[in-house]
Design an enzyme around this catalytic site. Sequence first.
Site, mmCIF file in Angstrom:
data_model
loop_
_atom_site.group_PDB
_atom_site.id
_atom_site.type_symbol
_atom_site.label_atom_id
_atom_site.label_comp_id
_atom_site.label_asym_id
_atom_site.label_seq_id
_atom_site.Cartn_x
_atom_site.Cartn_y
_atom_site.Cartn_z
ATOM 1 N N THR A 91 45.177 -47.936 -5.810
ATOM 2 C CA THR A 91 43.999 -47.503 -6.577
ATOM 3 C C THR A 91 44.053 -48.016 -8.003
ATOM 4 O O THR A 91 43.016 -48.278 -8.624
ATOM 5 C CB THR A 91 43.920 -45.959 -6.568
ATOM 6 O OG1 THR A 91 43.689 -45.550 -5.220
ATOM 7 C CG2 THR A 91 42.815 -45.431 -7.438
ATOM 8 N N THR A 141 49.214 -44.742 -4.623
ATOM 9 C CA THR A 141 49.904 -43.451 -4.668
ATOM 10 C C THR A 141 50.278 -42.935 -3.272
ATOM 11 O O THR A 141 51.185 -42.119 -3.144
ATOM 12 C CB THR A 141 49.017 -42.378 -5.337
ATOM 13 O OG1 THR A 141 47.807 -42.231 -4.579
ATOM 14 C CG2 THR A 141 48.699 -42.715 -6.768
ATOM 15 N N ASP A 142 49.543 -43.387 -2.248
ATOM 16 C CA ASP A 142 49.655 -42.701 -0.957
ATOM 17 C C ASP A 142 51.031 -42.813 -0.305
ATOM 18 O O ASP A 142 51.475 -41.873 0.371
ATOM 19 C CB ASP A 142 48.566 -43.190 0.007
ATOM 20 C CG ASP A 142 47.196 -42.616 -0.362
ATOM 21 O OD1 ASP A 142 47.149 -41.648 -1.153
ATOM 22 O OD2 ASP A 142 46.175 -43.125 0.149
HETATM 23 C C1 SIN Z 1 45.934 -44.512 -4.400
HETATM 24 O O1 SIN Z 1 46.529 -45.446 -4.891
HETATM 25 O O2 SIN Z 1 45.729 -43.452 -5.060
HETATM 26 C C2 SIN Z 1 45.359 -44.508 -3.004
HETATM 27 C C3 SIN Z 1 45.346 -45.825 -2.368
HETATM 28 C C4 SIN Z 1 46.706 -46.389 -2.164
HETATM 29 O O3 SIN Z 1 47.664 -45.643 -1.969
HETATM 30 O O4 SIN Z 1 46.808 -47.631 -2.172
#
Ligand code: SIN
Length: 325
Positions: free
Chosen positions: A17, A96-97
């Site tokens: 993200t 983040t995932d």
């Molecule tokens: C994020 O980064 O918050 C979600 C998408 C990902 O993990 O690439």
Amino acid sequence: MDANQARRLVILGTGGTIAGRAAQVSDHVGYVAGQVGVGELVQAVPALAGLSLDVEQVAQVDSKDMGLPVWQALARRIAVHLERPEVSALIVTHGTDTLEETAFVLQQLFRPGKPVVLTCAMRPASALVPDGPQNLSDALAVARHADAGGVVVVCAGQVHGALEVAKVHTYRLDAFDSGDAGPLACVEDGQVRSFRPWSPAPAGPTHGTSLLARLLAASALPRVELITSHADADGGLVRALLAQGASDADRVVRGIVVAGTGNGTVHQALAEALDEAEARGVRVVLASRCARGRVVPHPGLRFADSAGLSPVKARLALALQLLAA
Ligand code: SIN
């Protein structure tokens, strides 16, 4: 070169993200991750201007799709840069995932003396007020901090260790938590304030350098599946895995991690199937589906416990152990 003189920073982009783009500045959820190049992300951070930097795009993925190919590409570049005496620290931008999984894998592979700082964002780069530039700026402060070492995660002004960090919120900017251990430090206006020692484990890879070589050469990690125990659970999934392995040699399950209830308890029907799996040579490891705490070992535990690792990290720990064996 004296370690104190090493000032070159390496920034590796993998997507997420932080590199996401949406059609509207107000859209924080309907964006596409992994669109903006890491060079552009760096340009949005004034604190990085004029520094001695090497910036590389290693991958450009939504981290829900993270897996061995990106870890191999990332590990290859990290291994090269850690060896360079002029490099003092590395920063990796990531979604983040699955950030906690990549942090765990990198810590197991390298346990680096130099800091490897993973950072991310909960809002896409196109947001009216994106959090990525501040997180990247904080990651820089951490990368330059005298106490820093090992693989750490920086998000929303907090610094988390690779073993403890977990994503705990779907939307909030402070989406990460270190459970009972708490964060290692915080970043306040570019200053790092430590709460506890950063690198309790000695530097050096967990399973020796051969683990890195094996990971780089692997076409897949040993198959370790994650199963949750819950009300009404049965042994169907475990038996299906065993049956699949019996008919397809490429799909043999080598390990099963169970996210058990409470202190690692498992529904009786599932536990019976896990006993059958163990009897057929499958390693079974018990973690807890509780967000906090760990499985407290006691003589009544039916399976090996995950030594405090969350289910997703226990899965990786077992896969890496099997790879190293
Ligand atoms: C994020 O980064 O918050 C979600 C998408 C990902 O993990 O690439």
